[in-house]
Enzyme design. Structure first.
Site, PDB file in Angstrom:
ATOM      1  N   LYS A  27      35.263  24.873  47.016  1.00  0.00           N
ATOM      2  CA  LYS A  27      35.275  26.286  47.423  1.00  0.00           C
ATOM      3  C   LYS A  27      33.902  26.930  47.179  1.00  0.00           C
ATOM      4  O   LYS A  27      33.397  27.695  47.998  1.00  0.00           O
ATOM      5  CB  LYS A  27      36.368  27.018  46.628  1.00  0.00           C
ATOM      6  N   LYS A  29      30.141  37.563  42.910  1.00  0.00           N
ATOM      7  CA  LYS A  29      30.787  36.651  41.954  1.00  0.00           C
ATOM      8  C   LYS A  29      30.708  35.213  42.486  1.00  0.00           C
ATOM      9  O   LYS A  29      30.350  34.290  41.758  1.00  0.00           O
ATOM     10  CB  LYS A  29      32.258  37.067  41.772  1.00  0.00           C
ATOM     11  N   THR A  86      39.279  32.458  43.224  1.00  0.00           N
ATOM     12  CA  THR A  86      38.003  31.735  43.200  1.00  0.00           C
ATOM     13  C   THR A  86      37.357  31.972  41.847  1.00  0.00           C
ATOM     14  O   THR A  86      36.913  33.097  41.561  1.00  0.00           O
ATOM     15  CB  THR A  86      37.080  32.235  44.332  1.00  0.00           C
TER      16      THR A  86
HETATM   17  N1  LIG Z   1      39.633  38.955  50.154  1.00  0.00           N
HETATM   18  C1  LIG Z   1      39.357  37.809  50.762  1.00  0.00           C
HETATM   19  O1  LIG Z   1      39.097  37.771  51.986  1.00  0.00           O
HETATM   20  C2  LIG Z   1      39.344  36.518  49.984  1.00  0.00           C
HETATM   21  C3  LIG Z   1      39.285  35.313  50.694  1.00  0.00           C
HETATM   22  C4  LIG Z   1      39.300  34.098  50.010  1.00  0.00           C
HETATM   23  C5  LIG Z   1      39.346  34.115  48.610  1.00  0.00           C
HETATM   24  N2  LIG Z   1      39.367  35.307  47.941  1.00  0.00           N
HETATM   25  C6  LIG Z   1      39.427  35.257  46.450  1.00  0.00           C
HETATM   26  O2  LIG Z   1      40.757  35.601  46.107  1.00  0.00           O
HETATM   27  C7  LIG Z   1      40.773  36.327  44.865  1.00  0.00           C
HETATM   28  C8  LIG Z   1      41.456  37.677  45.058  1.00  0.00           C
HETATM   29  O3  LIG Z   1      40.699  38.410  46.016  1.00  0.00           O
HETATM   30  P1  LIG Z   1      41.221  39.826  46.580  1.00  0.00           P
HETATM   31  O4  LIG Z   1      40.337  40.142  47.740  1.00  0.00           O
HETATM   32  O5  LIG Z   1      42.691  39.814  46.736  1.00  0.00           O
HETATM   33  O6  LIG Z   1      40.816  40.773  45.352  1.00  0.00           O
HETATM   34  P2  LIG Z   1      41.361  42.244  45.030  1.00  0.00           P
HETATM   35  O7  LIG Z   1      41.944  42.886  46.223  1.00  0.00           O
HETATM   36  O8  LIG Z   1      40.237  42.912  44.324  1.00  0.00           O
HETATM   37  O9  LIG Z   1      42.562  41.967  43.988  1.00  0.00           O
HETATM   38  C9  LIG Z   1      42.289  41.491  42.721  1.00  0.00           C
HETATM   39  C10 LIG Z   1      43.573  41.260  41.949  1.00  0.00           C
HETATM   40  O10 LIG Z   1      43.233  40.819  40.617  1.00  0.00           O
HETATM   41  C11 LIG Z   1      43.876  41.708  39.676  1.00  0.00           C
HETATM   42  N3  LIG Z   1      43.064  41.814  38.474  1.00  0.00           N
HETATM   43  C12 LIG Z   1      41.732  42.033  38.369  1.00  0.00           C
HETATM   44  N4  LIG Z   1      41.351  42.044  37.076  1.00  0.00           N
HETATM   45  C13 LIG Z   1      42.478  41.841  36.346  1.00  0.00           C
HETATM   46  C14 LIG Z   1      42.723  41.713  34.968  1.00  0.00           C
HETATM   47  N5  LIG Z   1      41.756  41.817  34.058  1.00  0.00           N
HETATM   48  N6  LIG Z   1      44.004  41.490  34.564  1.00  0.00           N
HETATM   49  C15 LIG Z   1      45.006  41.359  35.467  1.00  0.00           C
HETATM   50  N7  LIG Z   1      44.821  41.467  36.792  1.00  0.00           N
HETATM   51  C16 LIG Z   1      43.565  41.682  37.235  1.00  0.00           C
HETATM   52  C17 LIG Z   1      44.002  43.018  40.414  1.00  0.00           C
HETATM   53  O11 LIG Z   1      44.952  43.830  39.771  1.00  0.00           O
HETATM   54  P3  LIG Z   1      44.944  45.449  40.007  1.00  0.00           P
HETATM   55  O12 LIG Z   1      45.667  45.644  41.307  1.00  0.00           O
HETATM   56  O13 LIG Z   1      45.640  45.970  38.833  1.00  0.00           O
HETATM   57  O14 LIG Z   1      43.487  45.852  40.076  1.00  0.00           O
HETATM   58  C18 LIG Z   1      44.448  42.509  41.777  1.00  0.00           C
HETATM   59  O15 LIG Z   1      45.798  42.110  41.759  1.00  0.00           O
HETATM   60  C19 LIG Z   1      39.310  36.431  44.423  1.00  0.00           C
HETATM   61  O16 LIG Z   1      39.020  35.395  43.514  1.00  0.00           O
HETATM   62  C20 LIG Z   1      38.537  36.246  45.719  1.00  0.00           C
HETATM   63  O17 LIG Z   1      37.241  35.734  45.493  1.00  0.00           O
HETATM   64  C21 LIG Z   1      39.390  36.506  48.587  1.00  0.00           C
END
Ligand SMILES: NC(=O)c1ccc[n+]([C@@H]2O[C@H](COP(=O)([O-])OP(=O)(O)OC[C@H]3O[C@@H](n4cnc5c(N)ncnc54)[C@H](OP(=O)(O)O)[C@@H]3O)[C@@H](O)[C@H]2O)c1
Length: 293
Positions: A175, A243, A100
């Site tokens: 979204k 965010k 997102t």
């Molecule tokens: N969680 C939910 O329920 C959900 C639902 C719908 C949509 N989303 C969206 O989906 C996306 C991912 O969410 P998530 O919950 O999976 O987040 P998360 O668990 O915090 O994972 C974030 C990912 O991004 C990577 N990352 C962050 N900064 C980085 C950088 N500078 N360079 C390279 N990699 C980087 C992290 O790597 P590291 O492992 O190295 O930190 C990790 O793989 C977000 O945009 C969120 O808004 C989430």
């Protein structure tokens, strides 16, 4: 079909696992390499850099925190764009960004990806970790018909429904407004739960009413057990929710529509993050209201 998957956080890991169970040949990369291990044990091939990971892939999926993270896997000498440019003469790969990141950044990334010779689709999703693992997400898609068609086998393996919202960036616009509505729900539930408890109602009774009454929504109902247990282990952190509401504020600025309640929602979530709740599940916002006098 060869798929490269970049970003194995809470969502990315569950989605990558789902693709493996659906029979896709999977190449994976995560900034923190230890997160690749469990997928490698199930047959995925790990790569040290995004550049290597996307080589020869038909579809590249990115599932990363925010726009900066997406740019960081694309740009630089180890970024995916180097490979897209080198593979220009081969059939074009499609990059499906499922993070997102908002419309403005998606349009800028679409330009950079297309300039490198690959195609771009924005496909942020609605649904959390459990629907991701079960292939039951809702994808909100922006892109040309041709690009979307190329991405379809992967989208269909991950999603119960795919909504094509328009050209690149419009998936993100959809979204952002959808999550904007969810953020209003979040503030409504957490503040009214605190009010109910302060008025002497038992927590389980209030939660029962919220999750079975006329305003029960899947986002509340799905949190029922966690709310009852006061378990704030993050499935979707309050920091990520901040965010997203900021992206909604940005969209309001972009289109010239001022929505005061939406602005107040941003301030509430911002205050919760300032109070130290950012790393917890977003429903931890209730702590902000509980502690108020
Ligand atoms: N969680 C939910 O329920 C959900 C639902 C719908 C949509 N989303 C969206 O989906 C996306 C991912 O969410 P998530 O919950 O999976 O987040 P998360 O668990 O915090 O994972 C974030 C990912 O991004 C990577 N990352 C962050 N900064 C980085 C950088 N500078 N360079 C390279 N990699 C980087 C992290 O790597 P590291 O492992 O190295 O930190 C990790 O793989 C977000 O945009 C969120 O808004 C989430």
């Amino acid at each position: 079909m060869e798929v490269a998957f970049l970003g194995l956080g809470s969502m990315g890991k569950a989605m990558a696992e789902r693709l493996l169970t659906q029979g896709f040949a999977l190449r994976v990369h995560n900034r923190t390499r230890t997160k690749e291990k469990s997928l490698v044990a199930r047959g995925a091939r790990p790569f040290a850099t995004p550049r290597e990971c996307v080589r020869g892939a038909d579809v590249v999926v990115t599932m990363l925190s925010d726009a900066d993270a997406v740019w960081s896997v694309l740009e630089g000498k180890d970024g995916a764009l180097v490979t897209f440019a080198a593979e220009k003469r081969k059939p074009r790969a499609v990059l499906v960004d499922m993070s997102t990141i908002g419309r403005e950044e998606a349009c800028a990334i679409a330009k950079a990806v297309e300039a490198s010779g690959a195609r771009f689709v924005d496909a942020p999703v609605s649904g959390s970790v459990a629907p991701a693992a079960d292939g039951k997400l809702l994808a909100l898609v922006g892109g040309t018909m041709k690009s979307v068609e190329r991405a379809l086998p992967v989208l269909e393996a991950l999603c119960r429904k795919i909504l094509h919202a328009g050209p690149p960036g419009q998936g993100q616009a959809l979204k952002v407004v959808l999550n904007g509505m969810g953020a209003h729900h979040l503030v409504a539930l957490t503040s009214m739960l605190a009010l109910g408890e302060r008025a002497g109602l038992a927590r389980d009774v209030v939660i029962d009413a919220f999750t079975s009454g006329a305003f029960a929504t899947p986002s509340y109902v799905g949190k029922r057990a966690k709310l009852l247990a006061e378990d704030y282990t993050p499935e979707f952190s309050l920091a990520l929710a901040l965010k997203d509401v900021k992206l909604a504020a940005q969209l309001q600025d972009d289109v010239g529509l001022e929505l005061p309640v939406a602005r107040a929602v941003v301030r509430e979530i911002e205050a919760g993050v300032r109070e130290g709740l950012g790393g917890l599940d977003l429903f931890a916002l209730e702590k902000r209201y509980r502690s108020r006098t």
